[in-house]
Design a protein around this motif. Structure first.
Motif, mmCIF file in Angstrom:
data_model
loop_
_atom_site.group_PDB
_atom_site.id
_atom_site.type_symbol
_atom_site.label_atom_id
_atom_site.label_comp_id
_atom_site.label_asym_id
_atom_site.label_seq_id
_atom_site.Cartn_x
_atom_site.Cartn_y
_atom_site.Cartn_z
ATOM 1 N N THR A 264 -12.251 9.542 5.738
ATOM 2 C CA THR A 264 -11.581 8.144 5.637
ATOM 3 C C THR A 264 -11.300 7.828 4.032
ATOM 4 O O THR A 264 -11.195 8.204 3.219
ATOM 5 C CB THR A 264 -13.448 7.202 5.509
ATOM 6 O OG1 THR A 264 -13.578 7.193 4.488
ATOM 7 C CG2 THR A 264 -14.175 7.362 7.012
ATOM 8 N N LEU A 265 -11.325 6.580 4.472
ATOM 9 C CA LEU A 265 -10.234 6.252 3.035
ATOM 10 C C LEU A 265 -11.590 6.429 1.553
ATOM 11 O O LEU A 265 -10.996 6.881 0.226
ATOM 12 C CB LEU A 265 -9.657 4.621 3.175
ATOM 13 C CG LEU A 265 -8.264 4.775 3.367
ATOM 14 C CD1 LEU A 265 -8.339 2.916 4.535
ATOM 15 C CD2 LEU A 265 -7.057 5.272 3.416
ATOM 16 N N ARG A 266 -12.438 6.189 2.039
ATOM 17 C CA ARG A 266 -13.330 5.804 0.862
ATOM 18 C C ARG A 266 -13.544 7.843 0.967
ATOM 19 O O ARG A 266 -13.672 7.773 -0.261
ATOM 20 C CB ARG A 266 -14.754 5.158 1.145
ATOM 21 C CG ARG A 266 -15.805 4.905 0.053
ATOM 22 C CD ARG A 266 -16.576 4.050 0.069
ATOM 23 N NE ARG A 266 -16.362 3.072 -0.726
ATOM 24 C CZ ARG A 266 -16.519 2.435 -0.553
ATOM 25 N NH1 ARG A 266 -18.876 2.276 -0.468
ATOM 26 N NH2 ARG A 266 -16.303 0.757 -0.185
ATOM 27 N N SER B 220 0.628 -1.045 -0.064
ATOM 28 C CA SER B 220 -0.381 -0.187 -0.316
ATOM 29 C C SER B 220 1.178 1.207 0.029
ATOM 30 O O SER B 220 0.570 1.910 -0.125
ATOM 31 C CB SER B 220 -1.254 -0.182 1.331
ATOM 32 O OG SER B 220 -0.489 0.125 2.300
ATOM 33 N N ARG C 112 -4.390 3.864 1.062
ATOM 34 C CA ARG C 112 -4.616 2.577 0.413
ATOM 35 C C ARG C 112 -3.783 3.519 -1.132
ATOM 36 O O ARG C 112 -3.674 4.910 -1.516
ATOM 37 C CB ARG C 112 -5.562 1.891 0.340
ATOM 38 C CG ARG C 112 -6.358 2.027 1.069
ATOM 39 C CD ARG C 112 -4.964 0.359 0.796
ATOM 40 N NE ARG C 112 -6.568 -0.778 2.219
ATOM 41 C CZ ARG C 112 -6.467 -0.180 3.864
ATOM 42 N NH1 ARG C 112 -5.125 0.648 4.043
ATOM 43 N NH2 ARG C 112 -6.879 -1.131 4.302
ATOM 44 N N GLU D 48 -6.277 8.414 5.086
ATOM 45 C CA GLU D 48 -6.989 9.066 6.884
ATOM 46 C C GLU D 48 -5.616 9.257 7.384
ATOM 47 O O GLU D 48 -5.496 8.062 7.947
ATOM 48 C CB GLU D 48 -7.732 7.326 6.719
ATOM 49 C CG GLU D 48 -8.037 7.310 7.963
ATOM 50 C CD GLU D 48 -9.521 5.775 7.822
ATOM 51 O OE1 GLU D 48 -10.080 5.527 7.344
ATOM 52 O OE2 GLU D 48 -8.887 5.232 8.801
ATOM 53 N N THR E 105 -11.079 -0.109 -1.337
ATOM 54 C CA THR E 105 -12.261 0.149 0.150
ATOM 55 C C THR E 105 -13.427 0.291 0.636
ATOM 56 O O THR E 105 -13.920 -0.271 0.901
ATOM 57 C CB THR E 105 -12.021 1.842 0.125
ATOM 58 O OG1 THR E 105 -12.901 2.273 -0.664
ATOM 59 C CG2 THR E 105 -11.110 2.838 0.312
ATOM 60 N N ASP F 239 -14.737 -0.137 3.720
ATOM 61 C CA ASP F 239 -13.843 1.132 4.735
ATOM 62 C C ASP F 239 -16.083 1.667 4.162
ATOM 63 O O ASP F 239 -16.924 1.589 3.274
ATOM 64 C CB ASP F 239 -13.908 1.830 3.824
ATOM 65 C CG ASP F 239 -14.170 3.304 4.473
ATOM 66 O OD1 ASP F 239 -14.697 3.626 5.596
ATOM 67 O OD2 ASP F 239 -13.355 4.665 4.355
ATOM 68 N N ASN G 77 -6.300 -2.127 8.998
ATOM 69 C CA ASN G 77 -6.790 -2.160 7.893
ATOM 70 C C ASN G 77 -6.980 -0.358 8.107
ATOM 71 O O ASN G 77 -7.346 0.305 6.903
ATOM 72 C CB ASN G 77 -8.432 -2.391 7.579
ATOM 73 C CG ASN G 77 -8.327 -3.822 7.527
ATOM 74 O OD1 ASN G 77 -7.022 -4.687 6.580
ATOM 75 N ND2 ASN G 77 -8.920 -5.091 7.866
ATOM 76 N N ASP G 78 -7.090 0.323 9.041
ATOM 77 C CA ASP G 78 -7.686 1.974 9.246
ATOM 78 C C ASP G 78 -6.669 2.239 10.246
ATOM 79 O O ASP G 78 -6.036 1.909 11.330
ATOM 80 C CB ASP G 78 -9.471 2.298 8.969
ATOM 81 C CG ASP G 78 -9.611 1.501 10.579
ATOM 82 O OD1 ASP G 78 -9.211 0.930 11.625
ATOM 83 O OD2 ASP G 78 -10.884 0.814 10.638
#
Length: 565
Positions: free
Chosen positions: A537-539, A325, A448, A505, A560, A563, A418-419
């Motif tokens: 958030t990532l998304r 990533s 990511r 994020e 994502t 997410d 993951n986050d």
């Protein structure tokens, strides 16, 4: 944004092609979108790229030419080897009295002319042409040596192996080994040409599969004959200084090779499998690494936040995400940004992937007891200001990192979560006391990599019903937004994508969050508080890049899916 962007605007304003307001708006868009200032000006002003480049060329007393329809003599083409033309992305167009004229794509690129004079041992003059026309001319006059790997296998039986002169090794092959040596070199060369990050050689039941990972996605190539499997694997193991007799245990090695005048390191992993040994070669292009926060893909607001965080005097800053990533590249970019003569920076890595001038980099050697923890205990006595730990893997390493941050050191490291909020829970699970985590961690950034839309074949795109359903609540906000996708062209090998960028994020730890960590609340509650404090958030960051035309909805959804926000 680069210094050249500002200079371009100054030149175009001076010649009257644009006004001051257009120039300021273009520079602002460059900061927001990360595109080149010329792309922005073409979009905003209505001037063609040809007109802009012509004005810049005139400023440097260079001629602007059109390559479309131009007939270039064979002796002129032959004066520049294909590897050189493609390496420097230039096109020779004519030769008079021993002086060679080549078409460049960038009037600022004086270094290329100097390099060509040295490489070709002749006087070289430059003119400017559209990059698209140069690429078309290169494909017309310098067809790829190998259009696909199938042609390589044919060369084995005829004793030919293609253009291996662009790969240099130190050994002198024997006559019997030479075809296999050329074959392996060509596999590496083709991977480099296709911008692959990994080469996968996989023995299966009925074939010997070759795959390249390009922009994070695996692509299967033409398979060599199954009978060559053993010879190819042995050749790679010899190049990586591995034992060719050992076929039962995993082995790791490294290959250093020069491809088209670029120094590459290949990290090689060999793993015994059902039908033979499978090999993965990770390509590390030292000269191609772009170190700097702007190259990572931050928007201006996130970059400003992150620059403030890495400028702190102490504490821990964590970068999280799965393998592949871009965590290590982000850490290198941070160190490159804050690398100043008045700061001592030491890294502990396994392995040291890229060497950075001015930084002390320590290689972990677990086989002789040089673990992360052992190295960290020693480097603290070296009085560093900043420490980078490749990865926090165990309690001992985590404790040393925390203690170092609490005694006045700035510590960078990575975790596999993951986050961003989950990294807090991970540190506590490792065994760090909650109050120590709360006191030491300053910020956590999850990231990511998404593929960028190919600029050559970019076109408008209307969201499909399935994409609208995946957008959920965000669908209403994006109803009137113009989206884009790549149609697929030779430049991107028909994928519609070329290159990658990051989505981020950023979770900044404040006093409220510290109190929650001390109370040992769960990751969901930490995440809710982080969202309340303004964390995207990532998304959400991915959707911002979709709106900016950088990537596609498919890419953001692909990376994502976890997410839920």
């Amino acid at each position: 944004m680069t210094a050249n962007d500002e200079y371009i605007v100054e030149i175009l304003e001076a010649v009257g092609l644009i006004n001051h307001r257009q120039g300021e708006e273009a520079l602002h868009s460059v900061r927001q979108e990360g595109k080149s200032v010329i792309e922005i000006l073409v979009r905003n002003t209505g001037h063609s790229k040809f007109d802009i480049l012509k004005a810049l060329a005139a400023h440097f007393n260079m001629e602007m030419v059109t390559l479309t329809g131009m007939a270039i003599e064979k002796e002129v083409v032959d004066a520049v080897p294909a590897a050189v033309a493609r390496r420097y992305k230039i096109m020779p167009i004519h030769r008079v009295d021993g002086s060679l004229t080549v078409a460049l794509r960038d009037p600022f690129d004086v270094e290329t002319l100097d390099s060509l004079r040295y490489v070709l041992k002749t006087n070289v003059e430059g003119v400017i042409a559209l990059p698209e026309e140069i690429d078309i001319a290169l494909d017309q006059y310098y067809p790829q040596v190998e259009d696909n790997l199938a042609k390589m296998w044919d060369g084995i039986s005829t004793g030919t192996g293609g253009d291996t002169a662009v790969i240099s090794t130190e050994e002198e092959p024997s006559e019997s080994d030479e075809p296999i040596i050329k074959l392996v070199n060509l596999i590496i060369l083709e991977a480099f040409r296709r911008r692959a990050s990994d080469i996968h050689l996989e023995p299966l039941e009925r074939k010997f599969r070759v795959r390249y990972r390009i922009d994070g996605v695996l692509h299967e190539m033409e398979s060599p004959p199954r009978r060559l499997q053993s010879a190819i694997i042995s050749r790679v193991k010899i190049m990586a200084n591995m034992s060719i007799a050992e076929k039962r245990l995993p082995q790791d090695g490294r290959i250093q090779i020069n491809v088209m005048n670029r120094d590459l390191d290949l990290r090689v992993s060999v793993l015994p499998a059902n039908h033979g040994e499978t090999i993965v070669m990770r390509i590390l292009d030292k000269s191609g690494l772009l170190l700097g926060l702007p190259q990572l893909g931050f928007f201006a607001d996130d970059q400003q936040t992150f620059e403030r965080l890495i400028g702190l005097s102490d504490g821990i800053i964590l970068v999280t995400g799965p393998t592949g990533s871009g965590k290590t590249t982000t850490l290198y970019s941070c160190l490159s940004t804050i690398n100043k003569p008045d700061r001592k920076i030491i890294t502990v890595e396994d392995p040291v992937e890229y060497e950075i001038s001015g930084i002390n980099q320590v290689q972990v050697r677990a086989d002789i007891g040089m673990t992360f923890a052992a190295a960290l205990r020693s480097i603290l006595r070296q009085a560093p200001n900043i420490i980078m730990i490749g990865e926090i893997r165990d309690l001992e390493t985590a404790e040393i990192a925390v203690n170092a941050s609490l005694t006045g050191h700035l510590v960078f490291s990575t975790l596999h979560t993951n986050d961003a909020p989950s990294a807090v829970i991970r540190l506590i699970d490792i065994g760090i006391k909650p109050f120590m985590v709360a006191s030491s961690v300053r910020a956590i950034m999850a990231q990511r990599l998404v593929r960028r839309i190919c600029s050559r074949c970019k076109e408008e795109h209307k969201p499909t019903e399935s994409e609208i359903q995946l957008l959920g609540a965000a669908a209403a906000q994006m109803k009137d937004v113009q989206l884009y996708q790549g149609r697929g062209c030779p430049e991107c090998s028909g994928t519609g994508y070329r290159g990658r960028t990051g989505i981020f994020e950023i979770f900044v730890i404040d006093d409220t969050v510290r109190h929650m960590i001390n109370e040992q609340v769960g990751a969901a509650e930490l995440r809710s508080e982080a969202r309340r404090l303004g964390m995207r958030t990532l998304r959400e960051d991915g959707l911002r890049k979709v709106v900016a035309g950088v990537t596609t909805l498919d890419e953001v959804f692909r990376v994502t899916m976890g997410d839920r926000d």
